[in-house]
Design an enzyme around this catalytic site. Structure first.
Site, short mmCIF file in Angstrom:
data_model
loop_
_atom_site.label_atom_id
_atom_site.label_comp_id
_atom_site.label_asym_id
_atom_site.label_seq_id
_atom_site.Cartn_x
_atom_site.Cartn_y
_atom_site.Cartn_z
N CYS A 172 0.84 -1.17 0.00
CA CYS A 172 0.00 0.00 0.00
C CYS A 172 0.89 1.24 0.00
O CYS A 172 1.92 1.28 0.67
CB CYS A 172 -0.95 0.09 1.19
SG CYS A 172 -2.19 -1.20 1.20
N ARG A 222 4.20 -0.58 -4.75
CA ARG A 222 3.85 -1.06 -3.40
C ARG A 222 2.53 -1.80 -3.38
O ARG A 222 2.16 -2.40 -2.37
CB ARG A 222 3.76 0.13 -2.44
CG ARG A 222 5.08 0.84 -2.23
CD ARG A 222 4.87 2.04 -1.35
NE ARG A 222 4.76 1.67 0.05
CZ ARG A 222 5.75 1.67 0.91
NH1 ARG A 222 6.95 2.03 0.52
NH2 ARG A 222 5.56 1.33 2.15
N TRP A 232 -2.68 -2.72 -1.73
CA TRP A 232 -2.40 -4.15 -1.83
C TRP A 232 -3.31 -4.79 -0.79
O TRP A 232 -3.12 -4.59 0.41
CB TRP A 232 -0.93 -4.44 -1.51
CG TRP A 232 -0.58 -5.88 -1.73
CD1 TRP A 232 -0.24 -6.48 -2.91
CD2 TRP A 232 -0.51 -6.91 -0.72
NE1 TRP A 232 0.01 -7.82 -2.70
CE2 TRP A 232 -0.14 -8.10 -1.37
CE3 TRP A 232 -0.74 -6.94 0.65
CZ2 TRP A 232 0.00 -9.31 -0.69
CZ3 TRP A 232 -0.58 -8.13 1.33
CH2 TRP A 232 -0.21 -9.30 0.66
N ASN A 283 -1.84 2.47 5.49
CA ASN A 283 -0.94 1.38 5.09
C ASN A 283 -0.67 0.56 6.34
O ASN A 283 -0.30 1.12 7.37
CB ASN A 283 0.35 1.99 4.53
CG ASN A 283 1.45 0.97 4.33
OD1 ASN A 283 1.18 -0.20 4.12
ND2 ASN A 283 2.69 1.42 4.40
N GLY A 284 -0.86 -0.77 6.26
CA GLY A 284 -0.62 -1.61 7.43
C GLY A 284 -1.87 -2.36 7.82
O GLY A 284 -2.78 -2.53 6.99
N GLU A 302 16.10 -19.29 -5.74
CA GLU A 302 15.83 -17.95 -6.27
C GLU A 302 15.34 -18.03 -7.72
O GLU A 302 14.42 -17.31 -8.11
CB GLU A 302 17.12 -17.10 -6.16
CG GLU A 302 17.12 -15.77 -6.89
CD GLU A 302 16.06 -14.77 -6.39
OE1 GLU A 302 15.35 -15.06 -5.43
OE2 GLU A 302 15.94 -13.70 -7.03
N LYS A 334 11.82 -16.56 -8.97
CA LYS A 334 11.69 -15.56 -10.04
C LYS A 334 10.70 -16.05 -11.10
O LYS A 334 9.85 -15.31 -11.57
CB LYS A 334 13.04 -15.29 -10.74
CG LYS A 334 14.05 -14.45 -10.02
CD LYS A 334 13.76 -12.98 -9.96
CE LYS A 334 13.00 -12.68 -8.70
NZ LYS A 334 13.78 -12.31 -7.55
N GLU A 371 7.04 -16.04 -9.71
CA GLU A 371 6.37 -14.77 -9.41
C GLU A 371 6.05 -13.94 -10.65
O GLU A 371 5.09 -13.18 -10.63
CB GLU A 371 7.14 -13.94 -8.38
CG GLU A 371 8.50 -13.45 -8.80
CD GLU A 371 9.20 -12.65 -7.70
OE1 GLU A 371 10.42 -12.59 -7.71
OE2 GLU A 371 8.51 -12.06 -6.86
N HIS A 429 15.04 -38.02 -3.04
CA HIS A 429 14.32 -38.36 -1.81
C HIS A 429 12.84 -38.03 -1.92
O HIS A 429 12.17 -37.77 -0.93
CB HIS A 429 14.96 -37.64 -0.62
CG HIS A 429 16.37 -38.07 -0.41
ND1 HIS A 429 16.71 -39.30 0.07
CD2 HIS A 429 17.53 -37.42 -0.68
CE1 HIS A 429 18.04 -39.41 0.11
NE2 HIS A 429 18.56 -38.28 -0.35
N LYS A 456 5.85 -4.71 -3.68
CA LYS A 456 7.31 -4.67 -3.49
C LYS A 456 7.71 -4.63 -2.03
O LYS A 456 8.68 -5.25 -1.63
CB LYS A 456 7.84 -3.44 -4.21
CG LYS A 456 9.33 -3.26 -4.12
CD LYS A 456 10.00 -3.74 -5.37
CE LYS A 456 11.49 -3.77 -5.26
NZ LYS A 456 12.04 -5.05 -5.70
C1 F6R Z 1 11.09 -11.46 -4.83
C2 F6R Z 1 11.13 -10.37 -3.88
C3 F6R Z 1 10.73 -10.65 -2.49
C4 F6R Z 1 11.55 -9.79 -1.51
C5 F6R Z 1 11.01 -9.96 -0.09
C6 F6R Z 1 11.82 -9.20 0.93
O1 F6R Z 1 11.54 -11.09 -6.09
O2 F6R Z 1 11.43 -9.26 -4.22
O3 F6R Z 1 10.84 -12.00 -2.17
O4 F6R Z 1 12.88 -10.19 -1.57
O5 F6R Z 1 9.68 -9.52 -0.05
O6 F6R Z 1 11.81 -7.84 0.67
P1 F6R Z 1 12.90 -6.88 1.30
O7 F6R Z 1 14.22 -7.27 0.71
O8 F6R Z 1 12.48 -5.51 0.92
O9 F6R Z 1 12.89 -7.11 2.77
#
Ligand code: F6R
Length: 603
Positions: free
Chosen positions: A2, A27, A74, A98-99, A475, A479, A482, A498, A598
């Protein structure tokens, strides 16, 4: 998670609020809205979906004024509908939030049906409490203070009152909020990026602070209601520059930027062939390092565990913050705890940092946003220094986290006597080679695009790796999931047999990350195991690895030979490009994938 913006000024605010929302869209982008005061009346415009939908609504039915608040959502409580979009209004009060207001149900029930709730959100009750307090005769200032006292949870709030034009009421508890200072105008925003076009002078509210902002004044109060003054921070333009340049997406731009950003990060931690200690950091004072983070940042921590153990022989644990904080972890009295976070605001990581402080750990925040809450609350704040990352899928922040953690592991080895000057020089030369290697890896782009067209036709995929390339497999899978919405799993290559190997059938895509190192032969054996069960394998390796095992795989992505220790940083690039091009082939929204945001400032 948000985004909030507010302007109290001397010129029409609506277009500028919308512009600020666009900067905050990373956000959250489920719905958006603005509220302004027009001739003493509250006016509101809201739309489901992205900011462009709000813009369309505003051009259909324009509203404007000299004061306003705005929000991009969000969704947490209540579906992404217009009714649940902020601002929420009750009587004279409009609120953006926000929150999470954790006790909203109790508060709602306390009205005993006396008020008509229009949304399913936790936010609306805030507007009702304040409006009820105004109706009971309180001044807006007292009504706001009274409202804040009722709320539990983590939140940032922006409030305007219809018949009190000229004042924005703001508060911060748990979620970040900045006040931007202007000339005859002032602003509130979730971060400096929101206010980039308006102000470079920010006052960051501290935990528990509230504020009353007019066009010419900013009054700040601490959690006891005592007037306080907070420092003003001048924001560097580079820290808020957010254009895409010639790239189709922020993500692609940020992948390409890694040639520069990995070097930029290193410059904070290197002095020629020596490693440079951040001020106040002495690894000899500690017997154990605990790394804590979420998502991609946690995978950077997973890679770093291998480095701290192998390069520095330092006991090191890594945990995801949402688990760490609730499992009462036993921490060493001489422990060092490091949180890793691009935003520096992730709710679980922040809570883990606070837990570690409470338990007497010395704390470090490795963050990209040096004005963030984690940076302010940790004993030592050190930079990721990747520049603003706007693409929701983290790329350049990840490689910069890796670069910083690598240098810190060299520092730990040096300070703790595990490595001599020659070894330190070799390790730092390896780090210095990364930017050029990243540049060469980007040349794989065309080949990756072809492979991605094929991968895009699948419902699921596997990523395998060993050692520090196991977290890189995690990772890679994250990627792909997502941004392309293809189901993907990362596994330690030795673990597949396993259980998960049962899922391998004819044509199952398996991406094997295996540069030529001491684990190479073992990973190649695991690659053979999936090949013999019909998997379609893409091997990501270096020139030596390609020569030895390239002929076995269906496709090989070859980066130049490189120092083994930095391979996880360099190999991140083809992993990121594969996800990017697959998403592109599927036509998904690469920079703003569905359901994501984000900066995750709720639990
Ligand atoms: C994935 C991604 C998330 C962030 C996670 C932590 O591409 O961006 O998994 O890595 O939400 O966010 P930060 O680093 O801001 O604490």
């Amino acid at each position: 998670m948000c985004g909030i913006i507010g302007i109290v000024g001397n010129r029409p605010v609506a277009p500028r609020l919308v512009d600020g929302l666009k900067r905050l869209e990373y956000r959250g982008y489920d719905s958006a809205g603005i509220a302004v005061i027009e001739g003493g009346d509250l006016k509101r415009s809201r739309a489901k979906g992205k900011i462009v939908e709000l813009e369309a609504e505003l051009s259909r039915a324009p509203i404007d004024g000299l004061i306003g608040i705005a929000h991009t959502r969000w969704a947490t409580h209540g579906k992404p509908t217009v009714a649940n979009a902020h601002p929420h209004i009750s009587g004279r009060v409009a609120v953006v939030h926000n929150g999470i207001i954790e006790n909203y149900e109790t508060l709602r029930a306390s009205f005993d049906g006396a008020r008509n709730f229009e949304s399913d959100t936790d936010t609306e009750v805030v507007a009702h409490i304040m409006d009820a307090a105004l109706s009971a005769g309180m001044t807006p200032k007292d009504a706001f203070a009274h409202t804040l006292k009722q709320l539990h949870g983590a939140f940032a709030l922006g409030v305007i009152v219809g018949d009190n034009a000229g004042h924005i009421y703001a508060a911060r508890r748990g979620s970040p909020l900045a006040i931007g200072l202007g000339d005859g105008e002032n602003y509130i925003g979730s971060d400096a990026i929101a206010l980039a076009a308006l102000s470079s002078d920010m006052v960051y509210l501290e935990e528990g602070d509230s504020a009353i902002i007019t066009a010419n004044s900013v009054e700040i109060f601490d959690e006891n209601g005592t007037a306080v003054s907070r420092d003003t921070t001048r924001i560097d333009d580079a820290a808020i520059a957010t254009d895409k340049g010639p790239f189709a997406h922020y993500m692609l731009k940020e992948v390409h930027e890694q040639v520069r950003t990995t070097g930029q990060t290193l410059s904070n931690y290197a002095d020629g062939e020596s490693v440079k200690a951040p001020e106040g950091l002495d690894f000899t004072a500690f017997d154990r390092l605990t790394l804590i983070a979420c998502g991609t940042a946690s995978y950077a921590g997973h890679v770093a565990k291998y480095w701290f153990e192998q390069i520095a022989q330092m006991p090191c644990e890594i945990d995801i913050a949402s688990e760490f904080r609730y499992r009462s972890p036993v921490l060493s009295p001489r422990g060092l705890a490091m949180v890793i976070s691009q935003s520096g605001e992730t709710a679980d990581t922040l809570a883990a940092l606070r837990y570690c402080k409470e338990k007497g750990q010395t704390t470090i925040a490795l963050v990209n946003v040096m004005t963030s809450t984690m940076a302010r609350e940790a004993d030592i704040a050190i930079p990721i220094d990747a520049g603003p990352e706007i693409g929701v899928a983290s790329t350049k922040a990840f490689t910069s986290q890796l670069m910083a953690l690598y240098a810190l592991s060299v520092l730990a080895g040096k300070q703790r006597g595990g490595i001599d000057v020659a070894a330190e020089a070799d390790l730092m030369k390896a780090a210095a080679a990364v930017p050029a290697l990243v540049g060469k890896s980007l040349l794989l782009d065309a080949q990756i695009k072809t492979l991605a067209a094929d991968l895009a036709g699948n419902r699921s995929a596997f990523y395998l790796g060993r050692g520090p390339h196991f977290p890189l497999a995690l990772e890679g899978a994250l990627k792909l999931k997502e941004i392309s919405y293809i189901h993907a799993e990362g596994y330690a290559a030795g673990e597949l047999k396993h259980g998960p190997i049962a899922l391998i059938e004819d044509g199952t895509p398996v991406i094997v990350i295996a540069p030529f190192d001491e684990l190479f032969e073992k990973t190649v054996s695991n690659m053979q195991e999936v090949l013999s069960r019909g998997a379609k394998v893409t091997l990501i390796t270096d020139a030596k690895g390609a020569k030895l095992a390239g002929h076995m795989a269906h496709a090989v992505l070859t980066v130049p030979d490189m120092p083994q220790t930095v391979a996880p940083i360099v190999l991140s690039v083809p992993v990121q490009l594969l996800a990017y091009h697959t998403a592109l082939a599927l036509g998904t929204d690469v920079d703003q994938p569905r359901n994501l945001a984000k900066s995750v400032t709720v639990e």
